[in-house]
Design an enzyme around this catalytic site. Sequence first.
Site, PDB file in Angstrom:
ATOM      1  N   ARG A   1       0.658  -1.361   0.448  1.00 24.62           N
ATOM      2  CA  ARG A   1      -0.165   0.213  -0.251  1.00 24.62           C
ATOM      3  C   ARG A   1       0.837   1.245   0.399  1.00 24.62           C
ATOM      4  O   ARG A   1       0.380   2.327  -0.305  1.00 24.62           O
ATOM      5  CB  ARG A   1      -1.212   0.306   0.791  1.00 24.62           C
ATOM      6  CG  ARG A   1      -2.104  -0.751   0.680  1.00 24.62           C
ATOM      7  CD  ARG A   1      -2.682  -1.570   2.203  1.00 24.62           C
ATOM      8  NE  ARG A   1      -1.757  -2.626   3.344  1.00 24.62           N
ATOM      9  CZ  ARG A   1      -2.153  -3.306   4.016  1.00 24.62           C
ATOM     10  NH1 ARG A   1      -3.138  -3.233   4.933  1.00 24.62           N
ATOM     11  NH2 ARG A   1      -1.104  -4.284   4.933  1.00 24.62           N
TER      12      ARG A   1
ATOM     13  N   GLU B   1       3.618  -7.983  12.955  1.00 26.40           N
ATOM     14  CA  GLU B   1       2.697  -8.592  13.436  1.00 26.40           C
ATOM     15  C   GLU B   1       1.987  -9.700  13.119  1.00 26.40           C
ATOM     16  O   GLU B   1       1.562 -10.165  14.579  1.00 26.40           O
ATOM     17  CB  GLU B   1       1.446  -7.595  13.767  1.00 26.40           C
ATOM     18  CG  GLU B   1       0.443  -7.440  14.387  1.00 26.40           C
ATOM     19  CD  GLU B   1      -0.937  -6.501  14.809  1.00 26.40           C
ATOM     20  OE1 GLU B   1      -0.919  -5.806  13.640  1.00 26.40           O
ATOM     21  OE2 GLU B   1      -1.473  -6.363  14.972  1.00 26.40           O
TER      22      GLU B   1
HETATM   23  O1  LIG Z   1       4.995  -1.711  11.660  1.00 28.63           O
HETATM   24  P1  LIG Z   1       4.615  -3.477  11.041  1.00 28.63           P
HETATM   25  O2  LIG Z   1       4.751  -4.492  12.069  1.00 28.63           O
HETATM   26  O3  LIG Z   1       6.439  -4.018  10.360  1.00 28.63           O
HETATM   27  O4  LIG Z   1       3.640  -3.886   9.948  1.00 28.63           O
HETATM   28  C1  LIG Z   1       3.157  -2.634   9.192  1.00 28.63           C
HETATM   29  C2  LIG Z   1       3.377  -3.011   7.616  1.00 28.63           C
HETATM   30  O5  LIG Z   1       2.195  -4.586   8.084  1.00 28.63           O
HETATM   31  C3  LIG Z   1       1.701  -3.680   6.425  1.00 28.63           C
HETATM   32  O6  LIG Z   1       2.297  -4.483   5.831  1.00 28.63           O
HETATM   33  P2  LIG Z   1       2.304  -6.192   5.201  1.00 28.63           P
HETATM   34  O7  LIG Z   1       3.350  -6.642   5.314  1.00 28.63           O
HETATM   35  O8  LIG Z   1       1.148  -6.824   5.150  1.00 28.63           O
HETATM   36  O9  LIG Z   1       2.158  -6.383   2.977  1.00 28.63           O
HETATM   37  P3  LIG Z   1       1.635  -6.051   2.244  1.00 28.63           P
HETATM   38  O10 LIG Z   1       1.130  -4.562   1.946  1.00 28.63           O
HETATM   39  O11 LIG Z   1       2.213  -6.312   1.566  1.00 28.63           O
HETATM   40  O12 LIG Z   1       0.144  -6.174   2.169  1.00 28.63           O
HETATM   41  C4  LIG Z   1       1.728  -2.900   6.214  1.00 28.63           C
HETATM   42  O13 LIG Z   1       1.547  -2.617   5.098  1.00 28.63           O
HETATM   43  C5  LIG Z   1       2.683  -2.563   6.648  1.00 28.63           C
HETATM   44  O14 LIG Z   1       3.695  -2.288   5.482  1.00 28.63           O
HETATM   45  N1  LIG Z   2      -2.907  -4.261  12.224  1.00 33.31           N
HETATM   46  C1  LIG Z   2      -2.878  -4.225  11.062  1.00 33.31           C
HETATM   47  N2  LIG Z   2      -3.708  -3.827  10.289  1.00 33.31           N
HETATM   48  C2  LIG Z   2      -3.632  -3.392   9.333  1.00 33.31           C
HETATM   49  N3  LIG Z   2      -1.973  -3.395   8.399  1.00 33.31           N
HETATM   50  C3  LIG Z   2      -1.472  -4.283   9.614  1.00 33.31           C
HETATM   51  N4  LIG Z   2       0.108  -4.663   9.853  1.00 33.31           N
HETATM   52  C4  LIG Z   2       0.804  -5.060  11.012  1.00 33.31           C
HETATM   53  N5  LIG Z   2      -0.721  -4.861  11.291  1.00 33.31           N
HETATM   54  C5  LIG Z   2      -1.561  -4.704  11.000  1.00 33.31           C
END
Ligand SMILES: O=P(O)(O)OC[C@H]1O[C@H](OP(=O)(O)OP(=O)(O)O)[C@H](O)[C@@H]1O
Ligand SMILES: Nc1ncnc2[nH]cnc12
Length: 180
Positions: free
Chosen positions: A68, A105
């Site tokens: 995103r 997470e």
């Molecule tokens: O602070 P953190 O614990 O690292 O989490 C935050 C990250 O998690 C989500 O991405 P995700 O890894 O789900 O990937 P995506 O955006 O490719 O779906 C979000 O878009 C952040 O990049």
């Molecule tokens: N709770 C949450 N919602 C959306 N994006 C995330 N990336 C890590 N934790 C998340």
Amino acid sequence: MTAPEEATTDLDVVAGLLRDVPDFPSPGIRFWDLSALLADGPGLAATTRLLAAPGGPAPEIVVGIEARGFLLGAAVAHSLGLGVVAVRKKGKLPIVAASESYDLEYGSATLELPAGVLRPGARALLVDDVLATGGTAAAACALVEGAGATVAAVSMVLELPALGGRERLDGHRVHTLLTR
Ligand SMILES: O=P(O)(O)OC[C@H]1O[C@H](OP(=O)(O)OP(=O)(O)O)[C@H](O)[C@@H]1O
Ligand SMILES: Nc1ncnc2[nH]cnc12
């Protein structure tokens, strides 16, 4: 007599378009979904204006974090007249400068920086949607700094303070629009 209308701020617009989904992608996770915000013209414009103004030194390039962060990063870069670099999940880039693995997470992942696009010394503005544990943003900062560039700021829409991401990014300018 009618009450004077209250001004709607950019922040009100953003807050009104966030959605949370229980138990996604695994039980116990409250997932914040920005799809409705991104799909809304005034919402995307308000988000872009806020993310593009983290304070501090003027950035010279934007780094968008998969996935995103690509959408938001490109919008922010365009609004500032800057270019954008896509930091991608492992295995997507043909020419890689460096890789960083991290936990988040709900799992673990590896991010990669494309080679030859980040000028050493450049001030980079990192952009993503959510700051949770900070693992993703910390890995992206390490990639940028490992390439000899500097992190002007990290801008994200939503911060989940209970997960400690801001502490993990200690020493960096962290700009988030909302906390939940
Ligand atoms: O602070 P953190 O614990 O690292 O989490 C935050 C990250 O998690 C989500 O991405 P995700 O890894 O789900 O990937 P995506 O955006 O490719 O779906 C979000 O878009 C952040 O990049
Ligand atoms: N709770 C949450 N919602 C959306 N994006 C995330 N990336 C890590 N934790 C998340």
